[in-house]
Write a protein that holds these residues in place. Structure first.
Motif, PDB file in Angstrom:
ATOM      1  N   ARG A  81      12.559  -3.891  -3.389  1.00 32.72           N
ATOM      2  CA  ARG A  81      13.771  -3.080  -2.599  1.00 32.72           C
ATOM      3  C   ARG A  81      14.087  -1.664  -3.021  1.00 32.72           C
ATOM      4  N   LEU A  82      14.356  -1.562  -4.343  1.00 35.43           N
ATOM      5  CA  LEU A  82      14.743  -0.314  -4.804  1.00 35.43           C
ATOM      6  C   LEU A  82      13.605   0.893  -4.362  1.00 35.43           C
ATOM      7  N   LEU A  83      12.355   0.360  -4.873  1.00 37.73           N
ATOM      8  CA  LEU A  83      11.337   1.286  -4.699  1.00 37.73           C
ATOM      9  C   LEU A  83      11.018   1.745  -3.173  1.00 37.73           C
ATOM     10  N   MET A  84      11.412   0.837  -2.387  1.00 38.80           N
ATOM     11  CA  MET A  84      11.157   1.057  -0.826  1.00 38.80           C
ATOM     12  C   MET A  84      12.203   2.059  -0.345  1.00 38.80           C
ATOM     13  N   VAL A 113       0.091  -5.945  -8.939  1.00 38.12           N
ATOM     14  CA  VAL A 113      -0.671  -4.867  -8.082  1.00 38.12           C
ATOM     15  C   VAL A 113      -0.406  -5.559  -6.438  1.00 38.12           C
ATOM     16  N   ALA A 114      -0.686  -6.971  -6.637  1.00 37.90           N
ATOM     17  CA  ALA A 114      -0.427  -7.495  -5.210  1.00 37.90           C
ATOM     18  C   ALA A 114       0.752  -7.434  -4.706  1.00 37.90           C
ATOM     19  N   THR A 115       1.791  -7.423  -5.258  1.00 35.72           N
ATOM     20  CA  THR A 115       3.116  -7.464  -5.122  1.00 35.72           C
ATOM     21  C   THR A 115       3.451  -6.020  -4.588  1.00 35.72           C
ATOM     22  N   PHE A 116       3.100  -5.058  -5.087  1.00 41.09           N
ATOM     23  CA  PHE A 116       3.623  -3.639  -4.934  1.00 41.09           C
ATOM     24  C   PHE A 116       2.504  -2.989  -4.153  1.00 41.09           C
ATOM     25  N   LEU A 117       1.244  -3.538  -3.967  1.00 37.25           N
ATOM     26  CA  LEU A 117       0.633  -2.785  -3.066  1.00 37.25           C
ATOM     27  C   LEU A 117       1.042  -2.554  -1.447  1.00 37.25           C
ATOM     28  N   PRO A 118       1.472  -3.519  -1.051  1.00 37.48           N
ATOM     29  CA  PRO A 118       1.976  -3.392   0.387  1.00 37.48           C
ATOM     30  C   PRO A 118       3.242  -2.189   0.451  1.00 37.48           C
ATOM     31  N   LEU A 119       3.861  -2.443  -0.502  1.00 39.62           N
ATOM     32  CA  LEU A 119       5.095  -1.578  -0.531  1.00 39.62           C
ATOM     33  C   LEU A 119       4.652  -0.100  -0.596  1.00 39.62           C
ATOM     34  N   ALA A 120       3.588   0.072  -1.577  1.00 37.78           N
ATOM     35  CA  ALA A 120       2.928   1.619  -1.633  1.00 37.78           C
ATOM     36  C   ALA A 120       2.412   1.996  -0.430  1.00 37.78           C
ATOM     37  N   LEU A 121       1.619   1.080   0.362  1.00 35.07           N
ATOM     38  CA  LEU A 121       1.046   1.413   1.461  1.00 35.07           C
ATOM     39  C   LEU A 121       2.138   1.942   2.654  1.00 35.07           C
ATOM     40  N   LYS A 122       3.148   1.162   2.638  1.00 31.72           N
ATOM     41  CA  LYS A 122       4.262   1.465   3.546  1.00 31.72           C
ATOM     42  C   LYS A 122       4.883   2.982   3.239  1.00 31.72           C
ATOM     43  N   HIS A 202      -7.612  13.570   0.528  1.00 34.28           N
ATOM     44  CA  HIS A 202      -7.659  13.157   2.079  1.00 34.28           C
ATOM     45  C   HIS A 202      -8.650  11.907   1.946  1.00 34.28           C
ATOM     46  N   ILE A 203      -8.270  10.765   2.310  1.00 33.49           N
ATOM     47  CA  ILE A 203      -9.145   9.506   2.498  1.00 33.49           C
ATOM     48  C   ILE A 203      -8.991   8.891   3.731  1.00 33.49           C
ATOM     49  N   HIS A 204     -10.188   8.563   3.972  1.00 31.05           N
ATOM     50  CA  HIS A 204     -10.050   7.747   5.511  1.00 31.05           C
ATOM     51  C   HIS A 204      -9.908   6.427   4.762  1.00 31.05           C
ATOM     52  N   THR A 205      -8.688   5.899   5.064  1.00 29.55           N
ATOM     53  CA  THR A 205      -8.325   4.597   4.335  1.00 29.55           C
ATOM     54  C   THR A 205      -7.825   3.629   5.067  1.00 29.55           C
ATOM     55  N   ASP A 206      -7.824   2.196   4.562  1.00 30.19           N
ATOM     56  CA  ASP A 206      -7.241   1.066   5.204  1.00 30.19           C
ATOM     57  C   ASP A 206      -5.812   0.941   5.204  1.00 30.19           C
ATOM     58  N   MET A 207      -5.100   1.703   6.043  1.00 32.77           N
ATOM     59  CA  MET A 207      -3.544   1.869   6.222  1.00 32.77           C
ATOM     60  C   MET A 207      -3.137   0.551   7.254  1.00 32.77           C
ATOM     61  N   PRO A 208      -1.859   0.121   6.851  1.00 30.34           N
ATOM     62  CA  PRO A 208      -1.397  -0.816   7.545  1.00 30.34           C
ATOM     63  C   PRO A 208      -1.601  -0.682   9.131  1.00 30.34           C
ATOM     64  N   ILE A 379      -4.305 -11.031  -0.180  1.00 27.81           N
ATOM     65  CA  ILE A 379      -3.287 -10.025  -0.186  1.00 27.81           C
ATOM     66  C   ILE A 379      -2.760  -9.679   1.114  1.00 27.81           C
ATOM     67  N   VAL A 380      -1.487  -9.830   1.345  1.00 29.54           N
ATOM     68  CA  VAL A 380      -1.108  -9.524   2.697  1.00 29.54           C
ATOM     69  C   VAL A 380      -0.746  -7.905   2.599  1.00 29.54           C
ATOM     70  N   LEU A 381      -1.376  -7.306   3.802  1.00 36.30           N
ATOM     71  CA  LEU A 381      -0.951  -5.918   3.703  1.00 36.30           C
ATOM     72  C   LEU A 381       0.016  -5.454   4.777  1.00 36.30           C
ATOM     73  N   SER A 382       0.469  -6.496   5.513  1.00 36.94           N
ATOM     74  CA  SER A 382       1.339  -6.152   6.674  1.00 36.94           C
ATOM     75  C   SER A 382       2.762  -5.592   6.111  1.00 36.94           C
ATOM     76  N   GLU A 383       3.483  -4.907   6.925  1.00 45.00           N
ATOM     77  CA  GLU A 383       4.734  -4.204   6.507  1.00 45.00           C
ATOM     78  C   GLU A 383       6.136  -5.144   6.989  1.00 45.00           C
ATOM     79  N   ARG A 384       6.042  -6.474   6.670  1.00 44.98           N
ATOM     80  CA  ARG A 384       6.875  -7.259   7.100  1.00 44.98           C
ATOM     81  C   ARG A 384       7.852  -7.721   5.863  1.00 44.98           C
ATOM     82  N   GLU A 385       9.204  -8.029   6.066  1.00 42.41           N
ATOM     83  CA  GLU A 385       9.821  -8.115   4.721  1.00 42.41           C
ATOM     84  C   GLU A 385       9.618  -9.841   4.308  1.00 42.41           C
ATOM     85  N   ASN A 386       9.649 -10.155   3.190  1.00 44.25           N
ATOM     86  CA  ASN A 386       9.679 -11.199   2.602  1.00 44.25           C
ATOM     87  C   ASN A 386      10.729 -12.240   3.013  1.00 44.25           C
ATOM     88  N   ALA A 387      10.424 -13.554   3.090  1.00 47.25           N
ATOM     89  CA  ALA A 387      11.623 -14.339   3.375  1.00 47.25           C
ATOM     90  C   ALA A 387      12.393 -14.398   2.246  1.00 47.25           C
TER      91      ALA A 387
END
Length: 591
Positions: A81-84, A113-122, A202-208, A379-387
């Motif tokens: 949450r702090l990094l967000m 990495v799996a924990t912080f990957l969606p955060l970085a993508l967002k 510049h990368i054409h990448t897999d964004m959310p 690895i969930v890449l969606s931008e949803r808050e954890n429960a």
């Protein structure tokens, strides 16, 4: 050399080829090598099975459970949450590295990495920054942290176990910390000041989902109200009008590979490729429906969400079709589309065998998202808050992990016993579910360790180690132990990029110890060189699992890792040549 030594060489070369090709699972390659050594008579059945009762294998399995308890209890959520709140990409890169490196010393790198990957993508999506600027430094920081303690990575534990077999005293839990911390600081400075200019801009990448994730392949069914009825695909001009490209037309059991001239009828299924947002616009305007969703029975009014899930490295789902994975019935989910980097899939979704890095677009009930996030094979890449998780369990998990570190660091308990006690305590405290520890365990790595350890026995027993040492000494000549240390470090680093960090440690520890004995100096600095060279794999996306994860998610090319990683490896090598003899001197062997 004896025929047993040549047979061992043949097994090693074949295993290296299979490891590098990635066509066969790493644990299966190790089991094949083990079986070959037994059949050839190089190792006995008792020696072949010794790896599965080895302390390193048991400890790694227990540490997986401890890492899972930290992750699933929600102990990392306050930091997330702090990094967000960070808005600037360069600051996010620095903050992620400073957060992940210390955590990597105690928590499994893949979980971090799996924990912080969606955060970085967002954050990248919010600021319009390419994820390629952030994800590679994040993966490298996880490795830098892992090498700082004996329990931070499985290769450190392996090096310690094999060193003890060669008569050396065990390494302390924090014996690597001083050197590891210096290298981590230098590595972070390099990535911020030099590496950032070597990273792709510049990368054409897999964004959310919200930023269109690459080129999906999906199935669209023609309804009775579709505007495409009676038209051919050529007449409809899908590419020109909608930016969606037809790959195939499915009519019943018949597949048409060149569908442009076919007249479209009700019930036809179009296999199309494009950005998801464009596919959705086309579906609505043309009166189509998602074919998988059309066959999905909505029996309730629960709110459903669109989620992106990526197949994780070492996932048991690899090679399975979606229907065989159990994702559908476990999470009440239906797959709508699939994206595979670098390939255009032409199979129906139900026929596609999943591969590491595949991104699936799935429709799931909102309440199933928590369990989906807890599945370590994805690895969930969606931008949803954890429960929301219970803070009490997070405190339990952190306290238990701290207890394991203190008990093993002060040598109150052997590391395997402390880790097993900690995993048991986390289970009793409810930090993870009863089945989680078995479902979330990375059994590939556990089997790999158990099966690959006897290879070290074969190297020593067959005389191969002696032959390699003699050849190496001929190269080093009279240049002294520092030159030999340099040779050991570079050879380990090269083998790690080819076949992974754990097999390279098994191959090199015995050789490193023999080189030291041949030069009549303490073997400990040579074992440390092997451990550090194996645990810091930066030059390829396949040398370390965290590299593989960001390779797919960040849209990198193979050469991007070489451009950023090779200078970093050489920098670490140069520093290690200076610092290792300082912390572990080349003392003459006492007789």
């Amino acid at each position: 050399m004896s025929w047993q030594a040549w047979a061992t060489v043949a097994v090693i070369v074949a295993a290296m080829g299979l490891f590098a090709s990635e066509k066969v699972r790493i644990d299966l390659v190790a089991l094949m090598a083990l079986a070959a050594l037994v059949i050839l008579g190089v190792v006995s059945p008792a020696e072949a099975l010794s790896g599965f009762s080895n302390e390193a294998t048991v400890t790694v399995a227990a540490m997986f459970a401890l890492s899972m308890g930290i992750e699933r209890s929600g102990a990392l959520e306050p930091l997330s949450r702090l990094l967000m709140k960070i808005r600037r990409p360069w600051l996010l890169t620095l903050a992620l590295m400073l957060a992940i490196a210390p955590l990597g010393a105690f928590i499994k790198n893949i979980a971090l990495v799996a924990t912080f990957l969606p955060l970085a993508l967002k954050v990248c999506q919010r600021t319009g920054t390419s994820p390629g600027r952030v994800l590679m430094p994040m993966a490298f920081a996880a490795q830098m942290g892992g090498v700082c303690t004996l329990i931070g990575t499985s290769s450190n534990l392996l090096a310690d176990t094999l060193a003890q077999k060669h008569g050396m005293p065990p390494f302390g839990v924090f014996e690597f910390t001083e050197l590891g911390a210096i290298l981590a600081v230098v590595g972070i400075v390099y990535l911020m000041l030099v590496g950032r200019w070597l990273l792709p801009r510049h990368i054409h990448t897999d964004m959310p989902v919200q930023a269109e994730i690459g080129k999906y392949v999906t199935e669209l069914e023609v309804t009775e109200n579709s505007s495409l009825l009676g038209k051919s695909i050529a007449d409809a001009g899908l590419g020109e009008r909608y930016g969606v490209y037809p790959l195939e037309l499915l009519r019943g059991d018949r597949r048409t590979w060149s569908p442009r001239s076919q007249k479209i009828t009700r019930g036809d299924v179009l296999l199309v490729r494009g950005d998801w947002e464009k596919i959705e616009d086309f579906r609505r305007q043309a009166g189509l429906r998602n074919a998988p969703e059309g066959h999905y029975a909505h029996t309730d009014d629960r709110q459903r969400v669109l989620a992106e899930i990526m197949v994780a490295p070492a996932s048991p789902l690899e090679g399975r079709r979606f229907g065989e994975t159990g994702i559908g019935w476990r999470y009440d989910a239906v797959a709508l589309a699939i994206h595979r980097r670098g390939q255009v899939l032409r199979e129906k979704l139900s026929d596609v065998a999943l591969a590491v890095g595949d991104v699936l677009l799935v429709l799931v009930p909102e309440e199933a998202m928590t369990n989906l996030r807890n599945d370590e094979s994805l690895i969930v890449l969606s931008e949803r808050e954890n429960a929301h998780r219970t803070p009490r369990k997070a405190l339990y998990a952190v306290a238990i992990m701290a207890g394991v570190i203190v008990a093993s660091g002060l040598r109150w308990l052997p590391i395997p016993i402390a880790a097993i006690c900690g995993a048991t305590a986390m289970a009793l405290a409810g930090c993870f579910g009863r089945k989680d520890v078995y479902e979330g365990m990375d059994w590939k790595i556990v089997i790999l360790l158990g099966a690959i350890l006897p290879l070290g026995v074969a190297i020593e027993k067959s005389g191969l180690s002696t032959a390699v040492v003699h050849a190496g000494m001929a190269v080093v000549g009279s240049h002294g132990p520092l030159a030999a240390l340099f040779m050991v470090y570079l050879l380990t680093a090269l083998l790690t990029e080819l076949m992974g960090h754990n097999p390279s440690v098994v191959l090199m520890v015995g050789i490193a110890a023999s080189v030291a004995h041949a030069m009549h100096v303490d073997p400990r600095p040579f074992v440390v060189a092997v451990a550090f060279a194996a645990a810091t794999s930066f030059a390829t996306p396949v040398g370390y699992p965290t590299n593989t994860m960001v390779y797919y998610a960040g849209g990198y090319r193979f050469t991007d890792f070489m451009r950023v990683g090779i200078p970093l490896i050489l920098l670490f090598c140069a520093l290690s040549m200076w610092l290792i003899p300082h912390f572990w001197p080349f003392q003459p062997l006492t007789r």
